[in-house]
Design a protein around this motif. Structure first.
Motif, short mmCIF file in Angstrom:
data_model
loop_
_atom_site.label_atom_id
_atom_site.label_comp_id
_atom_site.label_asym_id
_atom_site.label_seq_id
_atom_site.Cartn_x
_atom_site.Cartn_y
_atom_site.Cartn_z
N SER A 103 0.67 -1.15 -0.04
CA SER A 103 -0.16 -0.17 0.02
C SER A 103 0.93 1.19 -0.01
O SER A 103 0.61 2.30 -0.77
N ALA A 104 1.84 1.42 0.93
CA ALA A 104 2.76 2.27 0.98
C ALA A 104 3.53 2.49 -0.37
O ALA A 104 3.95 3.56 -0.73
N LYS A 105 3.76 1.56 -1.06
CA LYS A 105 4.35 1.65 -2.37
C LYS A 105 3.55 2.04 -3.53
O LYS A 105 3.81 2.14 -4.91
N GLY A 106 2.13 2.09 -3.05
CA GLY A 106 1.06 2.78 -4.20
C GLY A 106 0.26 1.48 -5.00
O GLY A 106 -0.14 1.76 -6.13
N VAL A 107 0.43 0.53 -4.32
CA VAL A 107 -0.51 -0.88 -5.01
C VAL A 107 -2.03 -0.57 -4.53
O VAL A 107 -2.22 -0.36 -3.36
N ARG A 108 -2.71 -0.83 -5.56
CA ARG A 108 -4.28 -0.52 -5.34
C ARG A 108 -4.80 -1.98 -4.89
O ARG A 108 -4.61 -2.89 -5.66
N GLY A 130 -5.15 0.10 -11.57
CA GLY A 130 -4.61 1.22 -10.88
C GLY A 130 -5.65 2.47 -10.81
O GLY A 130 -6.65 2.44 -11.37
N SER A 131 -5.35 3.42 -9.97
CA SER A 131 -6.11 4.49 -9.79
C SER A 131 -4.99 5.78 -9.50
O SER A 131 -3.83 5.59 -9.55
N ASP A 132 -5.58 6.93 -9.41
CA ASP A 132 -4.75 8.35 -9.35
C ASP A 132 -3.93 8.08 -7.87
O ASP A 132 -2.85 8.42 -7.87
N GLU A 133 -4.53 7.48 -6.78
CA GLU A 133 -3.98 7.41 -5.49
C GLU A 133 -3.07 6.19 -5.37
O GLU A 133 -2.31 6.28 -4.59
N ALA A 134 -3.34 5.02 -6.10
CA ALA A 134 -2.63 3.91 -5.91
C ALA A 134 -2.42 3.33 -7.40
O ALA A 134 -3.38 2.48 -7.83
N PRO A 135 -1.55 3.78 -8.02
CA PRO A 135 -1.29 3.58 -9.60
C PRO A 135 -0.78 2.09 -9.95
O PRO A 135 -1.00 1.67 -10.97
N ILE A 136 -0.35 1.36 -8.80
CA ILE A 136 0.40 0.15 -9.35
C ILE A 136 -0.72 -0.98 -9.10
O ILE A 136 -1.65 -0.94 -7.96
N SER A 137 -1.02 -1.94 -9.97
CA SER A 137 -2.02 -2.98 -9.97
C SER A 137 -1.52 -3.99 -10.55
O SER A 137 -0.66 -4.38 -11.06
N GLY A 138 -2.63 -5.10 -10.65
CA GLY A 138 -2.27 -6.20 -11.46
C GLY A 138 -2.45 -6.21 -12.83
O GLY A 138 -2.46 -7.07 -13.84
N GLU A 139 -2.64 -4.92 -13.68
CA GLU A 139 -2.60 -4.52 -14.96
C GLU A 139 -3.56 -5.74 -15.70
O GLU A 139 -3.13 -6.55 -16.50
N GLY A 140 -4.57 -5.57 -15.40
CA GLY A 140 -5.85 -6.64 -15.90
C GLY A 140 -6.06 -7.79 -15.38
O GLY A 140 -7.07 -8.56 -15.50
N VAL A 141 -5.35 -8.28 -14.10
CA VAL A 141 -5.25 -9.43 -13.76
C VAL A 141 -5.70 -9.19 -12.08
O VAL A 141 -4.97 -8.40 -11.67
N LEU A 142 -6.72 -9.77 -11.65
CA LEU A 142 -6.94 -9.97 -10.26
C LEU A 142 -6.11 -10.88 -9.47
O LEU A 142 -5.92 -11.97 -10.01
N ILE A 143 -5.45 -10.25 -8.37
CA ILE A 143 -4.41 -11.13 -7.81
C ILE A 143 -4.51 -11.14 -6.29
O ILE A 143 -4.69 -10.21 -5.47
N GLU A 144 -4.80 -12.64 -5.85
CA GLU A 144 -5.20 -12.77 -4.40
C GLU A 144 -3.88 -12.98 -3.70
O GLU A 144 -3.25 -13.93 -4.03
N LEU A 145 -3.70 -12.29 -2.69
CA LEU A 145 -2.56 -12.63 -1.49
C LEU A 145 -3.10 -13.59 -0.52
O LEU A 145 -4.20 -13.17 -0.10
N VAL A 146 -2.60 -14.56 -0.26
CA VAL A 146 -3.06 -15.65 0.80
C VAL A 146 -2.07 -15.84 1.97
O VAL A 146 -0.93 -16.12 1.47
N GLN A 147 -2.65 -15.72 3.06
CA GLN A 147 -1.58 -15.86 4.28
C GLN A 147 -1.39 -17.36 4.24
O GLN A 147 -2.19 -18.28 4.36
N ALA A 148 -0.05 -17.63 4.13
CA ALA A 148 0.56 -19.29 4.07
C ALA A 148 0.40 -19.69 5.55
O ALA A 148 0.87 -18.97 6.50
N PRO A 149 -0.04 -20.85 5.65
CA PRO A 149 -0.04 -21.28 7.11
C PRO A 149 1.32 -21.69 7.26
O PRO A 149 2.31 -21.94 6.39
N PRO A 150 1.82 -22.10 8.78
CA PRO A 150 3.21 -22.13 9.22
C PRO A 150 3.88 -23.32 8.41
O PRO A 150 5.05 -23.25 7.99
N GLU A 151 3.15 -24.48 7.98
CA GLU A 151 3.61 -25.84 7.31
C GLU A 151 4.18 -25.22 6.04
O GLU A 151 5.09 -25.82 5.57
N VAL A 152 3.46 -24.31 5.27
CA VAL A 152 3.69 -23.89 3.88
C VAL A 152 5.16 -23.28 4.13
O VAL A 152 6.17 -23.14 3.37
#
Length: 166
Positions: A103-108, A130-152
């Motif tokens: 977020s601090a880097k400008g990812v939306r 992206g948007s004016d406030e957060a210009p960095i995006s998946g450039e057409g791709v929705l990207i899901e960030l998933v919290q890895a469990p400890p074993e992963v």
């Protein structure tokens, strides 16, 4: 990012691939009947406008989830059937740190923040545009960030350690 700046998280690998269609049964013909992937669960959410089958490809900490999705209502958003490759999910070792740093880097990020996903892990989405406030995006791709469990995280560390020493 400068060479000396440290990222407070790691992307560990692919967690999931999500595919959408008007009729999930048509996807199941290929992925379940032809490819032989087992259905490990289902998920239905009015809020997410989705009815999905959750499949497994591989095993252990490197198992990749394949989600076959159809919309509950064609008139509502999100439209999980558009585009057919709906999103890709990535394991991350520290989701809150990743969201704060990115977020601090400008990812939306898409609305909704960090929340429980269909498989029970904490998730959030990087917006495809992206948007004016957060210009960095998946450039057409929705990207899901998933919290890895400890074993992963541990399996990733073991693999990285053996690769470095080998």
């Amino acid at each position: 990012m400068s060479q000396t700046e440290q990222r407070p998280f790691r992307i560990l690998g692919v967690q999931q691939i999500a595919l959408g269609a008007l009729d999930r049964a048509r996807l199941e013909k290929l992925w379940v009947e032809c490819f032989g992937l087992p259905i490990t669960g289902t998920f239905r959410s009015e809020r997410e406008n989705v009815d999905e089958a959750i499949l497994a490809l591989g095993s252990g900490p490197f198992k990749v989830e394949v989600d076959l999705m159809q919309p509950l209502d064609l008139e509502k958003k999100p439209a999980v059937h558009q585009t057919p490759l709906n999103h890709v999910g990535l394991w991350v070792d520290d989701l809150p740190a990743a969201v704060a740093w990115l977020s601090a880097k400008g990812v939306r990020f898409a609305p909704g923040g960090i929340r429980k996903g269909a498989a029970g892990f904490d998730i959030c989405f990087i917006h495809p545009k992206g948007s004016d406030e957060a210009p960095i995006s998946g450039e057409g791709v929705l990207i899901e960030l998933v919290q890895a469990p400890p074993e992963v995280v541990a399996a990733f560390d073991r693999l990285a350690s053996s690769a470095a020493s080998g």
